[in-house]
Enzyme design. Sequence first.
Site, short mmCIF file in Angstrom:
data_model
loop_
_atom_site.label_atom_id
_atom_site.label_comp_id
_atom_site.label_asym_id
_atom_site.label_seq_id
_atom_site.Cartn_x
_atom_site.Cartn_y
_atom_site.Cartn_z
N LYS A 14 -83.13 13.09 -36.74
CA LYS A 14 -83.52 12.78 -35.18
C LYS A 14 -85.03 12.61 -34.96
O LYS A 14 -85.50 11.93 -33.75
CB LYS A 14 -82.78 14.04 -34.66
N GLY A 26 -77.51 30.29 -57.05
CA GLY A 26 -76.71 31.25 -57.53
C GLY A 26 -75.47 30.66 -57.92
O GLY A 26 -74.84 29.76 -58.03
N GLY A 66 -73.15 0.39 -46.47
CA GLY A 66 -72.27 1.28 -45.90
C GLY A 66 -72.93 1.02 -44.29
O GLY A 66 -74.21 1.66 -44.19
N GLY A 111 -71.93 3.15 -41.72
CA GLY A 111 -71.42 4.50 -41.08
C GLY A 111 -72.60 5.00 -40.62
O GLY A 111 -73.51 4.68 -40.18
N ILE A 115 -75.08 7.36 -41.35
CA ILE A 115 -76.23 7.28 -41.85
C ILE A 115 -76.99 5.62 -41.83
O ILE A 115 -78.07 5.65 -41.33
CB ILE A 115 -76.38 8.00 -43.20
N GLU A 167 -71.25 -3.60 -45.43
CA GLU A 167 -70.01 -2.79 -45.16
C GLU A 167 -68.95 -3.19 -45.94
O GLU A 167 -68.47 -4.33 -45.81
CB GLU A 167 -69.98 -2.54 -43.88
N SER A 212 -75.94 4.37 -48.51
CA SER A 212 -75.19 5.53 -47.55
C SER A 212 -73.65 5.30 -47.22
O SER A 212 -73.22 4.75 -46.42
CB SER A 212 -75.71 5.49 -46.08
N GLY A 272 -71.11 7.59 -47.87
CA GLY A 272 -70.50 8.86 -47.87
C GLY A 272 -71.31 9.91 -48.79
O GLY A 272 -71.90 9.83 -49.57
N HIS A 319 -76.01 14.47 -8.70
CA HIS A 319 -76.62 13.19 -8.40
C HIS A 319 -77.88 13.16 -7.90
O HIS A 319 -78.81 14.00 -7.48
CB HIS A 319 -75.94 12.83 -7.02
#
Length: 475
Positions: free
Chosen positions: A58, A122, A190, A192, A194, A213, A279, A281, A454
């Site tokens: 973003k 972990g 792709g 999608g 991304i 695509e 990109s 998935g 408005h």
Amino acid sequence: MSKQFDVVVIGAGPGGYIAAIRAAQLGFNVACIDEWKNAAGGPAPGGTCTNVGCIPSKALLQSSEHFHHANHHFAEHGITAKGVSMDVEKMIARKDTVVKQNNDGILYLFKKNKVSFFHGRGSFVKSDVAGYHIKVAGETDETIAGKHVIVATGSTARALPGTPFDEVSVLSNDGALRIAAVPKKLGLIGSGVIGLEMGSVWKRLGAEVTILEGLPVFLGAVDEQVAKEAHKAFTKQGLKIELGVKVGDIKTGKKGVSVAYTSAKGEAQSLEVDKLIVSIGRVPNTTGLNAEEVGLKLDERGAIEVDADCKTNLPGVWAVGDVVRGPMLAHKAEEEGVAVAERIAGQHGHVNFNTVPWVIYTSPEIAWVGRTEQQLKADGVAYKAGSFPFLANGRARALGDTTGFVKFLADAKTDEILGVHIVGPMASELISEAVVAMEFKASAEDIARICHAHPSLSEATKEAALAVDKRTLNF
Ligand code: FAD
Ligand code: NAI
């Protein structure tokens, strides 16, 4: 002896860090483990979302949109901007600063809520009366134990078979967010979420962008009318989107990347680009978790198997976010994290999957909640539709952004809102009203009768609700 906690969370993405904070708010003694490292090797909690996902994408979308406006839209406001140029290095540095602010914010929140943070990987060691023992492999290794464990280890980008990401020529979302200079030619596999967001960033900055695509339809999960409008807008912007292709061999060399593919018409083609973003998935991430040691069950996709309440096959072990079934969205991960913490506390945590909104942050933005028109048809639901174009909205005209519309789908008999679909300015913000309305089982008439400020884009929402009853006032 392992340090003992009530709840141990593995992963500090939006699913994990939010679960940890909520659990701490509920009075538990909580640990959260995350292995993400910043450039200096220090902790960078926030997961994919903060480091190489929602937030940095973003930031770049915003920078590139400013650049696009300065070049293409300032003039219509009477502003002359000569010699506008883009310093990509500075844009990336700004993005990195935004990311760091979010990393630091999460570390602060852990402190504030008394969540013990462990930096390292972990992995399950064993279970006994103390609960589950988790080894944290960091700068120094230590083992901690938790009565409850919440696994929130996220997802990673899916590579094309035989074409691993080198993050120089063949990029995942990670490399796509730190391209050092505008490539002359950029390819994406792709179309999608991304593909469209990243394609938009680099197109606005001057790259020639081609998206290949595999599916014959554009944005198949999106309402058809919305997808059609968006496709028209993207094509007008110069994004080349080829549908129904079959990607073949990919070769990388000094000159860039060559992608062999078969077009929808069955013709052999090749695409030569400087950089290629793949990109197609994402895959659930359980790498290094040692799930098998304690018998934690995965499904055939490699996701941790959970029930509707995010319970795994092991008592006291829960899993949330991208590593389990459902949409791979930050806010879905967060909702699950909160719900699990509340369930551990004996409360009735709840996630309503029917009201999880989707947003694609392109220009125009695309946002929706609930079912599409094609889904309602397939489900045999009798519905009424109403839509309102931004072209007839005063605020959109004043903004100079009149692409798209708001569309309501309501039950033919009860008028209950079944889906809201928006393509246009600030769709990401407008969709919240629809989410609230659907959560409260509102009818289209409820929205139509509510006073909207408005001039505001939200008046298009009210008008689309009025359109369900064929009584728009401004169109
Ligand atoms: P993650 O965010 O992936 O976090 C998992 C964390 O666990 C990571 O920090 C990882 O290092 C850590 N981890 C994994 N294994 C271990 C281990 N064994 N030990 C310790 N730590 C471990 N979603 C939206 O809703 N809106 C958007 O605008 C949006 N934009 C996106 C843009 C891009 C480019 C990408 C790639 C994704 C975007 N997403 C967006 C999706 C969103 O990022 C994910 O849905 C979200 O991050 C999932 O959260 P999570 O907590 O499940 O996992
Ligand atoms: P995606 O699932 O959105 O799109 C992948 C596209 O690649 C699809 O259209 C698919 O048909 C196509 N594809 C798959 N295999 C292919 C192949 N071999 N050749 C050509 N095309 C192929 O996945 P994407 O864009 O990688 O994003 C992953 C996830 O991250 C999203 O599903 C979403 O959950 C999340 N995300 C969310 C964002 C948001 O909320 N604004 C932004 C970016 C990502």
